[in-house]
Design a protein around this motif. Structure first.
Motif, PDB file in Angstrom:
ATOM      1  N   PHE A 128      -3.751 127.404  39.124  1.00 58.35           N
ATOM      2  CA  PHE A 128      -4.667 126.699  40.025  1.00 58.35           C
ATOM      3  C   PHE A 128      -5.157 127.638  41.144  1.00 58.35           C
ATOM      4  CE2 PHE A 128      -1.433 123.701  38.456  1.00 58.35           C
ATOM      5  CZ  PHE A 128      -2.233 122.814  37.760  1.00 58.35           C
ATOM      6  N   PRO A 129      -5.977 128.615  40.796  1.00 58.43           N
ATOM      7  CA  PRO A 129      -6.411 129.594  41.799  1.00 58.43           C
ATOM      8  C   PRO A 129      -7.422 129.054  42.813  1.00 58.43           C
ATOM      9  CG  PRO A 129      -7.510 130.012  39.722  1.00 58.43           C
ATOM     10  CD  PRO A 129      -6.520 128.921  39.460  1.00 58.43           C
ATOM     11  N   PHE A 130      -8.141 127.998  42.452  1.00 54.31           N
ATOM     12  CA  PHE A 130      -9.232 127.510  43.307  1.00 54.31           C
ATOM     13  C   PHE A 130      -8.755 127.159  44.715  1.00 54.31           C
ATOM     14  CE2 PHE A 130     -11.503 123.811  45.057  1.00 54.31           C
ATOM     15  CZ  PHE A 130     -12.736 124.396  45.295  1.00 54.31           C
ATOM     16  N   TRP A 131      -7.571 126.530  44.828  1.00 50.66           N
ATOM     17  CA  TRP A 131      -7.098 126.045  46.126  1.00 50.66           C
ATOM     18  C   TRP A 131      -6.733 127.169  47.083  1.00 50.66           C
ATOM     19  CZ3 TRP A 131      -8.500 121.286  46.639  1.00 50.66           C
ATOM     20  CH2 TRP A 131      -8.581 120.473  45.513  1.00 50.66           C
ATOM     21  N   GLY A 132      -6.626 128.383  46.574  1.00 56.87           N
ATOM     22  CA  GLY A 132      -6.364 129.513  47.450  1.00 56.87           C
ATOM     23  C   GLY A 132      -7.541 130.459  47.580  1.00 56.87           C
ATOM     24  N   SER A 133      -8.652 130.098  46.932  1.00 57.83           N
ATOM     25  CA  SER A 133      -9.835 130.951  46.956  1.00 57.83           C
ATOM     26  C   SER A 133     -10.623 130.758  48.255  1.00 57.83           C
ATOM     27  CB  SER A 133     -10.730 130.634  45.756  1.00 57.83           C
ATOM     28  OG  SER A 133     -11.263 129.322  45.883  1.00 57.83           O
ATOM     29  N   LYS A 134     -11.678 131.549  48.399  1.00 54.30           N
ATOM     30  CA  LYS A 134     -12.514 131.464  49.604  1.00 54.30           C
ATOM     31  C   LYS A 134     -13.244 130.127  49.708  1.00 54.30           C
ATOM     32  CE  LYS A 134     -13.331 136.468  49.736  1.00 54.30           C
ATOM     33  NZ  LYS A 134     -14.340 137.539  49.612  1.00 54.30           N
ATOM     34  N   ASN A 135     -13.469 129.467  48.555  1.00 58.16           N
ATOM     35  CA  ASN A 135     -14.194 128.194  48.538  1.00 58.16           C
ATOM     36  C   ASN A 135     -13.289 126.972  48.655  1.00 58.16           C
ATOM     37  OD1 ASN A 135     -16.677 129.577  48.091  1.00 58.16           O
ATOM     38  ND2 ASN A 135     -16.156 129.771  45.916  1.00 58.16           N
ATOM     39  N   PRO A 166     -11.281 123.875  50.014  1.00 60.29           N
ATOM     40  CA  PRO A 166     -11.490 122.967  51.166  1.00 60.29           C
ATOM     41  C   PRO A 166     -10.283 122.934  52.108  1.00 60.29           C
ATOM     42  CG  PRO A 166     -10.963 121.711  49.186  1.00 60.29           C
ATOM     43  CD  PRO A 166     -11.094 123.137  48.756  1.00 60.29           C
ATOM     44  N   ILE A 167      -9.138 123.468  51.652  1.00 59.54           N
ATOM     45  CA  ILE A 167      -7.922 123.497  52.486  1.00 59.54           C
ATOM     46  C   ILE A 167      -7.897 124.809  53.269  1.00 59.54           C
ATOM     47  CG2 ILE A 167      -5.399 123.389  52.498  1.00 59.54           C
ATOM     48  CD1 ILE A 167      -5.558 121.986  49.787  1.00 59.54           C
ATOM     49  N   PRO A 168      -7.806 124.740  54.599  1.00 57.67           N
ATOM     50  CA  PRO A 168      -7.830 125.971  55.423  1.00 57.67           C
ATOM     51  C   PRO A 168      -6.481 126.706  55.412  1.00 57.67           C
ATOM     52  CG  PRO A 168      -7.580 124.058  56.845  1.00 57.67           C
ATOM     53  CD  PRO A 168      -7.714 123.524  55.438  1.00 57.67           C
ATOM     54  N   LEU A 169      -6.163 127.315  54.273  1.00 61.93           N
ATOM     55  CA  LEU A 169      -4.862 127.975  54.133  1.00 61.93           C
ATOM     56  C   LEU A 169      -4.696 129.154  55.094  1.00 61.93           C
ATOM     57  CD1 LEU A 169      -4.216 127.994  50.266  1.00 61.93           C
ATOM     58  CD2 LEU A 169      -3.416 126.380  51.978  1.00 61.93           C
ATOM     59  N   SER A 170      -5.793 129.837  55.414  1.00 59.53           N
ATOM     60  CA  SER A 170      -5.717 130.975  56.341  1.00 59.53           C
ATOM     61  C   SER A 170      -5.296 130.506  57.725  1.00 59.53           C
ATOM     62  CB  SER A 170      -7.061 131.690  56.421  1.00 59.53           C
ATOM     63  OG  SER A 170      -7.356 132.332  55.208  1.00 59.53           O
ATOM     64  N   LEU A 171      -5.895 129.415  58.183  1.00 58.86           N
ATOM     65  CA  LEU A 171      -5.563 128.867  59.499  1.00 58.86           C
ATOM     66  C   LEU A 171      -4.124 128.360  59.527  1.00 58.86           C
ATOM     67  CD1 LEU A 171      -6.381 128.000  62.351  1.00 58.86           C
ATOM     68  CD2 LEU A 171      -7.227 125.845  61.370  1.00 58.86           C
ATOM     69  N   ILE A 172      -3.734 127.642  58.466  1.00 59.30           N
ATOM     70  CA  ILE A 172      -2.360 127.132  58.375  1.00 59.30           C
ATOM     71  C   ILE A 172      -1.373 128.296  58.371  1.00 59.30           C
ATOM     72  CG2 ILE A 172      -0.705 125.876  56.914  1.00 59.30           C
ATOM     73  CD1 ILE A 172      -3.121 124.242  55.864  1.00 59.30           C
ATOM     74  N   GLY A 173      -1.716 129.343  57.622  1.00 64.24           N
ATOM     75  CA  GLY A 173      -0.860 130.529  57.555  1.00 64.24           C
ATOM     76  C   GLY A 173      -0.731 131.211  58.906  1.00 64.24           C
ATOM     77  N   SER A 174      -1.839 131.336  59.640  1.00 61.82           N
ATOM     78  CA  SER A 174      -1.819 131.984  60.957  1.00 61.82           C
ATOM     79  C   SER A 174      -0.942 131.223  61.941  1.00 61.82           C
ATOM     80  CB  SER A 174      -3.248 132.086  61.518  1.00 61.82           C
ATOM     81  OG  SER A 174      -4.035 132.943  60.726  1.00 61.82           O
TER      82      SER A 174
END
Length: 325
Positions: free
Chosen positions: A22-29, A31-39
């Motif tokens: 399931f690569p989509f949920w971690g891609s640039k497109n 809808p889940i802001p994983l970068s913000l959550i990670g930061s």
């Protein structure tokens, strides 16, 4: 006590499979802001790290300076020099990316929890292990980007050491300082809930790994990595670990270390922090789609270091028990 596979290693394998399926949920497109959550998660990890970092213990630990110097020199000088020695033999672009992953691994600080646990099991110098593992993470904030700047500036125009340090300071160092300042008020809370905080740390790391690999799978980065390449990386990280382990042993004997200090030097000096690695990769390789490949050597090394050190620690523990009898 038989060595067993670390649950976190199994978690890493599972999360990489999930990223593949399931690569989509971690891609640039996504809808889940994983970068913000990670930061936010990273800042909290190092805030809690600051709450656990006792200034008194650091002051006390400074006395055994030869041991500390050997551990830190192994982490930040010996490791990188070994990997740099291979650089002239790197010819292709794909091999260069893998080599960059090894250089990143070599430039990272030591890990805290597993170093202290293994040193304790092997009857090594526990206070020195706590000091070195803790101080290594702080030194790495400065040293790791410096090492990587020597090679990343050659491959990308977006590598800006100043902006990287600013992000490291605001996202990592500042939370550590705030944690140390609030230690007297929240220190007991951290000690009582250390188990849950460790689970939180690992969850954030798995999230960052998922995003890194999902983006790499989405971009088809791993299409160039063959099974034989993966096996060669595994052999290479094993040889790197063994080479550093026995080099530290030789240096410790030359310096006249007792058994406790030698154990601590070898166990702490050979470890590399997956926590710092995933966090730093998020900052250092922000716009690099091949970050998944760059993290490969580190993740394989994480497994190797736990597996080999746990066997050695178990053996030393049995010898210590037999000697006490």
């Amino acid at each position: 006590m038989k060595p067993k596979i670390d649950g976190f290693v199994l978690g890493i394998i599972a999360i990489v499979i999930l990223a593949y399926l399931f690569p989509f949920w971690g891609s640039k497109n996504s809808p889940i802001p994983l970068s913000l959550i990670g930061s936010i998660g990273v800042s909290l990890i190092f805030f809690f790290y600051g709450l656990k970092l006792s200034p008194e213990k650091i002051k006390t630990g400074l006395k055994n300076w030869k041991l500390h110097l050997l551990v830190q020199a192994s982490s930040f000088i010996l490791f990188p020099l070994i990997v740099i020695a291979i650089y002239p033999f790197v010819k292709t672009e794909s091999n260069h990316t893998i080599w960059l992953g090894f250089m990143f691994l070599a430039a990272l600080p030591s890990t805290v929890s597993s170093s202290v646990v293994m040193v304790s099991m092997a009857k090594g110098n526990i206070p020195a292990a706590i000091f070195n593992a803790s101080i290594s993470g702080l030194i790495g904030i400065i040293i790791t980007p410096l090492w990587m700047s020597l090679f990343l500036q050659q491959t990308t125009t977006e590598f800006n050491l100043g902006s990287i340090y600013l992000k490291l300071i605001t996202e990592i160092l500042l939370p550590v300082i705030i944690g140390i300042a609030l230690q007297r008020y929240l220190g007991d809370f951290v000690r009582k809930n250390s188990r849950y905080l460790t689970l939180f740390d690992k969850s954030i790391i798995l999230l960052i790994i998922y995003k890194s690999f999902a983006q790499s799978f989405e971009e088809g980065v791993f299409n160039s990595v063959k099974l034989t390449d993966l096996m060669l990386i595994f052999v290479a990280v094993t040889l790197l670990f063994i080479l550093v382990f026995f080099s530290i042993n030789k240096l410790a004997n030359t310096l006249g270390f007792n058994l406790e200090d030698r154990i601590t030097a070898q166990f702490c000096g050979t470890k590399k922090s997956l926590v710092h690695g995933t966090v730093f990769s998020k900052i250092l390789f922000k716009n690099t789609v091949s970050v998944g490949i760059i993290l490969l050597p580190l993740m394989l090394f994480h497994f190797i270091q736990i597996f080999i050190i746990s066997i050695i620690a178990s053996k030393l523990e049995k010898q210590a028990v037999a000697f006490e009898r």
